[in-house]
Enzyme design. Structure first.
Site, PDB file in Angstrom:
ATOM      1  N   GLN A   1     -12.457  -6.535  21.484  1.00 31.42           N
ATOM      2  CA  GLN A   1     -11.442  -7.550  21.754  1.00 31.42           C
ATOM      3  C   GLN A   1     -12.074  -8.853  21.603  1.00 31.42           C
ATOM      4  OE1 GLN A   1      -7.893  -5.476  22.654  1.00 31.42           O
ATOM      5  NE2 GLN A   1      -7.626  -6.938  21.081  1.00 31.42           N
TER       6      GLN A   1
ATOM      7  N   THR B   1     -10.930  -3.763  28.989  1.00 29.19           N
ATOM      8  CA  THR B   1     -11.158  -2.334  28.665  1.00 29.19           C
ATOM      9  C   THR B   1     -10.518  -1.778  27.479  1.00 29.19           C
ATOM     10  OG1 THR B   1     -11.524  -2.165  31.214  1.00 29.19           O
ATOM     11  CG2 THR B   1     -11.328  -0.142  29.977  1.00 29.19           C
ATOM     12  N   HIS B   2     -10.600  -2.424  26.418  1.00 30.39           N
ATOM     13  CA  HIS B   2     -10.210  -2.101  25.233  1.00 30.39           C
ATOM     14  C   HIS B   2     -11.371  -1.671  24.255  1.00 30.39           C
ATOM     15  CE1 HIS B   2      -6.465  -4.809  26.230  1.00 30.39           C
ATOM     16  NE2 HIS B   2      -6.389  -3.828  26.878  1.00 30.39           N
ATOM     17  N   ASN B   3     -11.801  -0.640  24.604  1.00 30.44           N
ATOM     18  CA  ASN B   3     -13.031  -0.195  23.599  1.00 30.44           C
ATOM     19  C   ASN B   3     -12.060   0.772  22.641  1.00 30.44           C
ATOM     20  OD1 ASN B   3     -13.862  -0.147  26.598  1.00 30.44           O
ATOM     21  ND2 ASN B   3     -15.457  -0.871  25.676  1.00 30.44           N
TER      22      ASN B   3
END
Lengths: 245, 587
Positions: free
Chosen positions: B346, B513-515
């Site tokens: 992101q 925490t947008h993996n």
């Protein structure tokens, strides 16, 4: 489609079995099977309040750490600093506990310096890093000024801390910059953390910046329209006024 | 380490967060015997997030109270293939969850649907703008927004999402997001009550001709009962959402929306503190036979299963697939192979307003308390001549006034000493941030594989991440950040401090925490791990859940799309796979 039909469909895909262990042999924790939520009375998980006595720093180390944190967040006419907040006690407890030991961190080798974007790569967990760095800082101050860090003037202390921050002063065993960044971060933690961890004594830092702490309901204040909200802070311990008659 | 064999289940779920709970609820309702294996411990509101200690910033954020411990497992990181990857010794940029509920316990609750064009990112953009540049490995999902719509709708009802529709069955609905895909129904709950910063953001955005709308929120605006009969309570705006569990039953999570029903079912079993080491396959490699896991004694077990669903975090799903030698690992030199391909993230930036006489009182907040504009997201604006595709939403949230984490100071203030301290005190209650939540488009050089050097506590290779921002990312953020700055300047404060996204991707400061990616879905087994039903192309009785399915990441938080894909996939399992087990798509 009924349950048994589905089971039947999938059974045709099952491979042959061998000896089976029973679930009671497991060290895993098993829940479910229609038993509902596994709620047990008196099984909360409250925070660890720390200890009351100094446990990690030697007296000389403690004096140095107190002096460093007092320059990072100074006491002045505007408000309390690390000294009033007793940040050194927070740091001592942190270094004595799982954080100082790096117990939850990945600490397997090999160790390499790495790039700035790769983060902490020291072979030492925080407590050991502090110990090595404080020894080298003491040696530096005695060689340059014939005095311990804590014994120097505030102006000279600031000069030395700036030297660490800007990498003009370097250490051998550990990185002076990594130490500076870590003690700055830990000092801010100790200044603003809940008082249960030893710093932010009497919530001085929260009161200074206007943070009401661990209250849990602000519904009456959502519509504040840009006006200040005056609330006495509350800690996880409550606040002293609550236990007075 | 001994290896014991256990009696079988119809379905074994690896990991037990949002997607595990969704699959388990639907599959047990369909009559199957389901076992969930979760590496971390049991967690619930009364014991683990009680209001008497939930709001502990040091414990939960800075000491990672509810996250995976890197001592158990971490990953190595490098910016590019010429560098040597080194382990993330403690977390920074992102925070993988651990324990029952996974990241669904400590999310903020910002619950956007991706746009219709996001699911057809390659075909849509090529049709409108011509071929994508070399090296940009953007792909279509293989499933469309219209196909997912009923599943978005259901996930929103399970969660009780609070918002305002902007597009109801194709009709524009005032007050909502006019750019969203058509919705079949209004949000189950009205928007949250906005506060000062959102009011100023909304007015400034309108002045600029933009279309502000309330962020869809999983923090409850009122009491709610979901379709499973579970009750959520009104949010109290305590400001401890992201990185914390909710003590009020006010934030949607597996614990509040699914587990109390699921745990009553006799055909559901959860084994916590059980870490899956591998997915096991038949000798001919045509099927999954079960999984091998280790419990806290160090003993390992073979758990037979007729079907396995990988419900762990995307990074761990990719690693498990590589360790289990399922599918062809991605090779960045040749561009061939699929497992580990298209890792995306992101691209975040923002502008902070410092008010002079007015108070923003940031401690009165909630994870998804915000107003946003979508005018610069996806393909909602003309990209002709801009040199990039995709975009992001621009939003003003009031969620983060916790003092260790958030104490912004104006430009030029030193980072320590009296001047810093006084500036923190002067500004702590007087700032608002307008953030850009930018998409991350896949590139050939950004990928996941196994590290050649570093191993976990079981001596298995760690996952290695090779990642940097791409030219698309940089042009995107350079185009959108000035819009955020313009909105910020119109909010009536004094100084505005702009935080641009420049330089290499840095794994140290927290971003999000947008993996995503690594186990992507698609239309072709040569370029994707899973078919459009999230079923492995290689083994028909293996399904994969989570944001690892995304071929690239859109300019939104991922959870709603993760939830919708899980409901879409489990629906296909029940209605298509069970009557006729086998590949649901012929390659």
């Amino acid at each position: 489609m009924s349950y048994t039909t589905r089971r039947g469909v999938l059974k045709t895909l099952l491979f042959g079995g061998t000896a089976l262990a029973t679930p009671s042999a497991l060290w895993a924790v098993e829940y479910g099977r229609g038993e509902g939520m596994p709620w047990v009375t008196m099984r909360g998980d409250p925070p660890y309040y720390g200890t009351t006595d100094a446990r990690f720093f030697t007296p000389d180390e403690r004096a140095a750490v107190a002096a460093i944190s007092a320059r990072l967040i100074p006491s002045d006419d505007d408000g309390p600093g690390a000294t009033e907040a007793d940040v050194v006690t927070f740091l001592d407890r942190q270094m004595a506990g799982f954080y100082g030991r790096g117990q939850h961190w990945y600490m397997k080798g090999p160790f390499a310096e790495g790039t700035d974007t790769q983060g902490y790569q020291s072979e030492y967990p925080p407590a050991e890093l502090y110990r090595h760095a404080l020894a080298e800082l003491d040696a530096y101050c005695r060689a340059q000024d014939d005095e311990s860090f804590a014994g120097l003037s505030e102006g000279r202390q600031d000069e030395i801390l700036t030297g660490l921050d800007e990498e003009k002063i370097t250490f051998d065993a550990v990185s002076a910059k990594v130490f500076f960044d870590l003690i700055l971060k830990n000092t801010i933690e100790g200044y603003f953390a809940d008082p249960i961890y030893g710093g932010n004594r009497d919530m001085v830092a929260w009161r200074y910046v206007g943070f009401p702490g661990t209250r849990y309901d602000y519904r009456d204040f959502v519509n504040h329209g840009g006006a200040p909200i005056q609330l006495e802070p509350v800690s996880l311990m409550g606040r002293p006024g609550w236990s007075r008659p | 380490m001994t290896r014991k064999k256990l009696s079988g289940f119809d379905v074994v779920l690896v990991g037990f967060g949002w997607t595990g709970a969704i699959y388990a609820e639907k599959l047990t309702a369909a009559g199957l015997e389901v076992l969930a294996l979760e590496r971390g411990p049991w967690r619930d509101t009364s014991k683990d997030f009680a209001t008497t200690f939930a709001q502990d910033e040091l414990r939960y954020y800075w000491r990672h109270g509810m996250f995976q411990e890197t001592a158990q497992s971490t990953l190595t990181f490098r910016n590019n293939g010429a560098e040597t990857a080194l382990p993330m010794r403690h977390w920074g940029s992102f925070l993988p969850g651990n324990g029952v509920g996974g990241s669904g316990v400590h999310w903020n609750g910002q619950t956007y649907r991706f746009l219709p064009s996001d699911f057809v990112a390659r075909s849509h953009n090529e049709e409108r703008y011509g071929p994508l540049p070399d090296g940009m490995t953007v792909q279509d999902y293989g499933v469309t927004y219209d196909e997912l719509e009923p599943h978005f709708d259901y996930f929103e009802k399970i969660c009780g999402i609070c918002g305002k529709a902007g597009n109801l069955n194709g009709q524009t609905s005032p007050g909502g997001n006019p750019f969203e895909g058509a919705r079949s129904s209004e949000y189950p709950n009205p928007p949250m009550q906005m506060t000062f910063s959102q009011d100023r953001f909304e007015a400034s955005a309108r002045d600029l001709g933009l279309n502000p709308f309330p962020v869809p929120s999983a923090n409850m605006s009122r009491a709610y009962v979901n379709p499973l009969g579970l009750q959520l309570a009104p949010c109290t705006y305590c400001g401890f959402c992201e990185k914390y569990g909710c003590g009020n039953y006010s934030k949607s999570s597996p614990q509040t929306t699914i587990l109390p029903v699921l745990m009553e079912r006799p055909n559901f079993t959860l084994r916590a503190e059980s870490e899956v080491l591998s997915i096991d396959k038949s000798p001919d490699g045509s099927r999954v036979t079960g999984v091998t896991y280790v419990d806290t004694s160090g003993d390992s077990f073979f758990q037979p299963a007729e079907m396995v669903v990988m419900c762990a975090y995307p990074l761990e799903n990719t690693r498990l697939m590589l360790l289990s030698q399922i599918g062809t690992p991605y090779n960045p030199q040749t561009g061939k192979g699929v497992v580990g391909k298209n890792y995306c993230y992101q691209v975040m930036s923002g502008a902070t307003v410092f008010f002079e006489d007015e108070f923003t009182n940031g401690f009165v907040g909630a994870g998804a308390l915000g107003m946003a504009v979508d005018d610069y997201n996806g393909d909602n604006f003309d990209h002709s001549g801009l040199g990039f595709i995709g975009g992001g939403y621009i939003a003003c949230y009031t969620t983060n006034a916790r003092p260790i984490e958030s104490h912004p100071v104006p430009d030029g203030v030193p980072e320590w000493g009296s001047a810093w301290k006084q500036s923190v005190a002067a500004n702590f209650l007087k700032t608002a941030t307008v953030g850009v939540h930018g998409a991350s488009m896949a590139h050939r050089s950004n990928y996941l594989d196994l590290d050649p050097t570093y191993t976990d506590r079981h001596n298995r290779p760690l996952l290695r991440m090779t990642y940097d921002f791409t030219q698309n990312d940089r042009r995107l953020t350079n185009h959108l950040t000035p819009v955020a700055e313009d909105i910020a300047r119109g909010m009536g404060g004094g100084e505005v401090k702009v935080s641009e996204r420049t330089g290499a991707y840095d794994s140290v400061p927290y971003q999000t925490t947008h993996n995503t990616g690594g186990t992507i879905m698609g239309t072709d087994p040569q370029t994707s791990v899973c078919n459009r039903f999230c079923q492995s192309w290689n083994m028909p009785n293996l399904f994969v859940a989570g944001a690892g399915l995304f071929p690239q990441n859109a300019g939104y938080n991922p959870t709603a799309t993760v939830g919708a894909l899980a409901y879409w996939s489990v629906d296909a399992i029940i209605n298509q796979y069970l009557p006729d087990p086998g590949p649901l798509v012929q390659p």
